[in-house]
Design a protein around this motif. Sequence first.
Motif, PDB file in Angstrom:
ATOM      1  N   GLN A  34      35.203 111.268  47.960  1.00  0.00           N
ATOM      2  CA  GLN A  34      34.568 110.120  47.312  1.00  0.00           C
ATOM      3  C   GLN A  34      34.116 109.097  48.346  1.00  0.00           C
ATOM      4  O   GLN A  34      33.009 108.534  48.247  1.00  0.00           O
ATOM      5  CB  GLN A  34      35.542 109.475  46.318  1.00  0.00           C
ATOM      6  N   LEU A  35      34.950 108.833  49.329  1.00  0.00           N
ATOM      7  CA  LEU A  35      34.570 107.911  50.396  1.00  0.00           C
ATOM      8  C   LEU A  35      33.354 108.427  51.153  1.00  0.00           C
ATOM      9  O   LEU A  35      32.425 107.666  51.456  1.00  0.00           O
ATOM     10  CB  LEU A  35      35.752 107.720  51.351  1.00  0.00           C
ATOM     11  N   ALA A  36      33.358 109.724  51.462  1.00  0.00           N
ATOM     12  CA  ALA A  36      32.235 110.304  52.192  1.00  0.00           C
ATOM     13  C   ALA A  36      30.945 110.204  51.382  1.00  0.00           C
ATOM     14  O   ALA A  36      29.871 109.899  51.926  1.00  0.00           O
ATOM     15  CB  ALA A  36      32.544 111.765  52.524  1.00  0.00           C
ATOM     16  N   ARG A  37      31.041 110.443  50.081  1.00  0.00           N
ATOM     17  CA  ARG A  37      29.846 110.380  49.234  1.00  0.00           C
ATOM     18  C   ARG A  37      29.282 108.960  49.183  1.00  0.00           C
ATOM     19  O   ARG A  37      28.061 108.754  49.287  1.00  0.00           O
ATOM     20  CB  ARG A  37      30.187 110.869  47.823  1.00  0.00           C
ATOM     21  N   LEU A  38      30.158 107.972  49.046  1.00  0.00           N
ATOM     22  CA  LEU A  38      29.694 106.588  49.010  1.00  0.00           C
ATOM     23  C   LEU A  38      29.028 106.192  50.326  1.00  0.00           C
ATOM     24  O   LEU A  38      27.992 105.502  50.337  1.00  0.00           O
ATOM     25  CB  LEU A  38      30.857 105.650  48.703  1.00  0.00           C
ATOM     26  N   LEU A  39      29.590 106.615  51.441  1.00  0.00           N
ATOM     27  CA  LEU A  39      28.982 106.302  52.734  1.00  0.00           C
ATOM     28  C   LEU A  39      27.627 106.974  52.886  1.00  0.00           C
ATOM     29  O   LEU A  39      26.721 106.435  53.538  1.00  0.00           O
ATOM     30  CB  LEU A  39      29.916 106.737  53.867  1.00  0.00           C
ATOM     31  N   GLU A  40      27.486 108.148  52.327  1.00  0.00           N
ATOM     32  CA  GLU A  40      26.217 108.872  52.415  1.00  0.00           C
ATOM     33  C   GLU A  40      25.154 108.249  51.533  1.00  0.00           C
ATOM     34  O   GLU A  40      24.006 108.059  51.939  1.00  0.00           O
ATOM     35  CB  GLU A  40      26.432 110.332  52.007  1.00  0.00           C
ATOM     36  N   GLU A  41      25.541 107.872  50.307  1.00  0.00           N
ATOM     37  CA  GLU A  41      24.553 107.375  49.332  1.00  0.00           C
ATOM     38  C   GLU A  41      24.272 105.890  49.490  1.00  0.00           C
ATOM     39  O   GLU A  41      23.189 105.417  49.117  1.00  0.00           O
ATOM     40  CB  GLU A  41      25.050 107.682  47.918  1.00  0.00           C
ATOM     41  N   ARG A  87      38.590  99.835  47.587  1.00  0.00           N
ATOM     42  CA  ARG A  87      39.778 100.252  46.836  1.00  0.00           C
ATOM     43  C   ARG A  87      40.277 101.609  47.326  1.00  0.00           C
ATOM     44  O   ARG A  87      41.488 101.810  47.537  1.00  0.00           O
ATOM     45  CB  ARG A  87      39.451 100.326  45.346  1.00  0.00           C
ATOM     46  N   LEU A  88      39.359 102.546  47.554  1.00  0.00           N
ATOM     47  CA  LEU A  88      39.741 103.876  48.023  1.00  0.00           C
ATOM     48  C   LEU A  88      40.325 103.816  49.434  1.00  0.00           C
ATOM     49  O   LEU A  88      41.303 104.501  49.746  1.00  0.00           O
ATOM     50  CB  LEU A  88      38.529 104.807  47.986  1.00  0.00           C
ATOM     51  N   ALA A  89      39.716 102.984  50.277  1.00  0.00           N
ATOM     52  CA  ALA A  89      40.240 102.847  51.639  1.00  0.00           C
ATOM     53  C   ALA A  89      41.648 102.271  51.626  1.00  0.00           C
ATOM     54  O   ALA A  89      42.522 102.685  52.398  1.00  0.00           O
ATOM     55  CB  ALA A  89      39.306 101.965  52.472  1.00  0.00           C
ATOM     56  N   ARG A  90      41.886 101.314  50.736  1.00  0.00           N
ATOM     57  CA  ARG A  90      43.220 100.726  50.628  1.00  0.00           C
ATOM     58  C   ARG A  90      44.240 101.769  50.180  1.00  0.00           C
ATOM     59  O   ARG A  90      45.368 101.826  50.683  1.00  0.00           O
ATOM     60  CB  ARG A  90      43.211  99.561  49.638  1.00  0.00           C
ATOM     61  N   LEU A  91      43.845 102.628  49.251  1.00  0.00           N
ATOM     62  CA  LEU A  91      44.751 103.671  48.779  1.00  0.00           C
ATOM     63  C   LEU A  91      45.098 104.651  49.897  1.00  0.00           C
ATOM     64  O   LEU A  91      46.201 105.199  49.929  1.00  0.00           O
ATOM     65  CB  LEU A  91      44.130 104.416  47.594  1.00  0.00           C
ATOM     66  N   MET A 128      43.097  92.483  54.788  1.00  0.00           N
ATOM     67  CA  MET A 128      41.669  92.760  54.656  1.00  0.00           C
ATOM     68  C   MET A 128      41.348  93.497  53.367  1.00  0.00           C
ATOM     69  O   MET A 128      40.225  93.483  52.895  1.00  0.00           O
ATOM     70  CB  MET A 128      41.161  93.564  55.854  1.00  0.00           C
ATOM     71  N   PHE A 129      42.363  94.147  52.765  1.00  0.00           N
ATOM     72  CA  PHE A 129      42.122  94.887  51.537  1.00  0.00           C
ATOM     73  C   PHE A 129      42.452  94.070  50.292  1.00  0.00           C
ATOM     74  O   PHE A 129      42.357  94.575  49.182  1.00  0.00           O
ATOM     75  CB  PHE A 129      42.934  96.180  51.541  1.00  0.00           C
ATOM     76  N   ALA A 164      30.995  99.431  56.386  1.00  0.00           N
ATOM     77  CA  ALA A 164      31.955 100.170  55.558  1.00  0.00           C
ATOM     78  C   ALA A 164      32.645 101.273  56.349  1.00  0.00           C
ATOM     79  O   ALA A 164      33.837 101.538  56.175  1.00  0.00           O
ATOM     80  CB  ALA A 164      31.239 100.753  54.337  1.00  0.00           C
ATOM     81  N   HIS A 165      31.878 101.925  57.223  1.00  0.00           N
ATOM     82  CA  HIS A 165      32.468 102.962  58.072  1.00  0.00           C
ATOM     83  C   HIS A 165      33.603 102.372  58.903  1.00  0.00           C
ATOM     84  O   HIS A 165      34.667 102.984  59.057  1.00  0.00           O
ATOM     85  CB  HIS A 165      31.376 103.544  58.976  1.00  0.00           C
ATOM     86  N   GLU A 166      33.396 101.149  59.421  1.00  0.00           N
ATOM     87  CA  GLU A 166      34.429 100.502  60.229  1.00  0.00           C
ATOM     88  C   GLU A 166      35.634 100.120  59.377  1.00  0.00           C
ATOM     89  O   GLU A 166      36.778 100.183  59.841  1.00  0.00           O
ATOM     90  CB  GLU A 166      33.859  99.276  60.935  1.00  0.00           C
ATOM     91  N   LEU A 167      35.398  99.718  58.131  1.00  0.00           N
ATOM     92  CA  LEU A 167      36.522  99.395  57.248  1.00  0.00           C
ATOM     93  C   LEU A 167      37.401 100.621  57.045  1.00  0.00           C
ATOM     94  O   LEU A 167      38.645 100.522  57.066  1.00  0.00           O
ATOM     95  CB  LEU A 167      36.005  98.894  55.903  1.00  0.00           C
ATOM     96  N   LEU A 168      36.794 101.788  56.880  1.00  0.00           N
ATOM     97  CA  LEU A 168      37.572 103.011  56.736  1.00  0.00           C
ATOM     98  C   LEU A 168      38.334 103.323  58.024  1.00  0.00           C
ATOM     99  O   LEU A 168      39.497 103.734  57.990  1.00  0.00           O
ATOM    100  CB  LEU A 168      36.655 104.180  56.363  1.00  0.00           C
TER     101      LEU A 168
END
Length: 439
Positions: A131-138, A151-155, A184-185, A221-225
Motif C-alpha cells: 500500500q505504501l509503495a502504491r501511494l508513492l507511485e501514484e 498512518r501506514l508509516a506509523r504502523l 512526527m507521526f 513522503a519517501h523520506e517520512l517512510l
Amino acid sequence: MADPAMSVTPYWEVTFDADGDVDGRQRNRLLAGVAERGVRDLIVFAHGWNSDRSGATSLYSRFFAPFPRLAPAARIGYVGVVWPSMRFSDEPVPDLPRSVVDGSARRPALDKDTRTALRETFPGRVTMVEQLARLLEERPAEESALEEFGRLARLLVEAVPPEPQALFAADTLVEGVPQDGPAMFAGPAAAVCEEFARALAGLEVPPGAAGFTVPNPWDGAHELLRQATYYAMKRRAGTVGERGLGPLVGRLARAAPAVRVHLVGHSFGGRLVSFALRGLPEGVGAVKSVTLLQGAFSHYAFAARLPHDPRAGGALQGQQHRIDGPLVCCHSRHDTALGTVYPLASRMAGDARGAVGEPLVGKLLGAKWGAMGFDGVRAVPGTRACTLAEALSAPLPVSGCVNVDAAAVVRRGGPPSGAHSDIVHPELARVVLAAGRVR
C-alpha cells in the motif's frame, strides 16, 4: 580459515538478531580463535543502518584492507558485526553499485529491492508495504492520501515492539518524562512531508536560488517512510549494542584477558558500539578505544546536561569512562544526511522533548538536534578537537572524547546523504590505529 571475500585474516563474523542475541557458533569460534591465533589487538567494526550482510562484508573488507600495511608488526584480529538493519537500495553509497538511480534524482517510488527489505524487516506487514509503495507511485492529489500514507508509516514503526522502559530510541532523556513514539507521526502527515520535501529540495537547489521551486509534499513522503524505518533501526542498534555486543566483549575479556578491543562504528553502528559500553560487565577494561565514523546519533549523547535544558542529559552520559582509552569521533560538514535530514527528523521525532512545532531555523536546528557525525561530541567538558592532519601527525589523547574533523577525506556523495558513507579511506584506518595505539 580465512573468508575468501575478506581482505584480511584472521577475520570473524558475528551475527546478532534484533533482540541482541548472538549466533552461538560464531561466538564460540571467535572466543576460541582469538586465543589460538595469538591476537593482541581486536578491531570490531559495526555497520550502519542502510546496509545488508553483503554490503557490510564489502565495507569491512575494503576498510580493513590497509591495516596490515599500516601496522605490519601488530598482531591484529578483525571482527565484522552483522545486525538486522535494512537497506534502502535506491540510496547510492560511494564505491558500491548504484542499484537503481543516481542520488540526485527524485525517488518517489519504492523499487523492488527496497520493498523486499521492508517486508523482511517488518514481517507480517506485506500488504502494508505494498500500500505504501502504491501511494508513492501514484502520488494522489488528495491530502487524505498523504494522511493515509503517514498512518501506514506509523504502523510500521509500531510493528517493532517497544523495548522495556523504552530506553533504546532516544539519545537524550529528560528526568521524569517517559519516552514514547516519534512525535512526527502524531501531527498532520501532509505538513511533515512538505517540510521534508523542502529540506531535500534545498540540498539540490538552495531556497531563493534560480531554479528552486516549491516541492510537492510527495517528494518528502519517501523520506517520512525512511524515517519510520530509521526510528525502528535506531532503537534496534541500541538494543544490539547493550544486550549483545557489550556482554560479548565481557565474555571475550574472560576468555582472552590480554586482548585489547577496539570498537569502530559507522552511522548507526556508532550508536551500537557506544551502547555496547552500557552493556559491559562491571570491571571489564578490555575496550581500549572507540572510533565513531559519521555517527548517526545526537552530539549530546554523552553529555551530563544539555545546554538548552538542564533537566535533560545524554542517554550515554559518562559511558566514555568505560573505555580504557579515548573515544574518537570523526565528523564531516559534507555529511548532509546528518547536517540536514538528521536534525530535521530528530526535531520532528521530539527527541529533545517538547520541541516539535518550533520553527525550522538552520543554526538552532543543528545546535539542538545535531548529530555527532556532522559536528562532533558536544557538551562534554574536556573534549579535544583537531583536524585529520593533526590527528595523524601527533599522538591522540590517551582518554576522554576527541573530535576529529575528517572533512578533508569524507567529502564525496550527492543528495540527500552527501558524504555520509564516504568512509573507506586509509587516513581513517590510521585514526583507528592511532586511537588504540596499535603498533
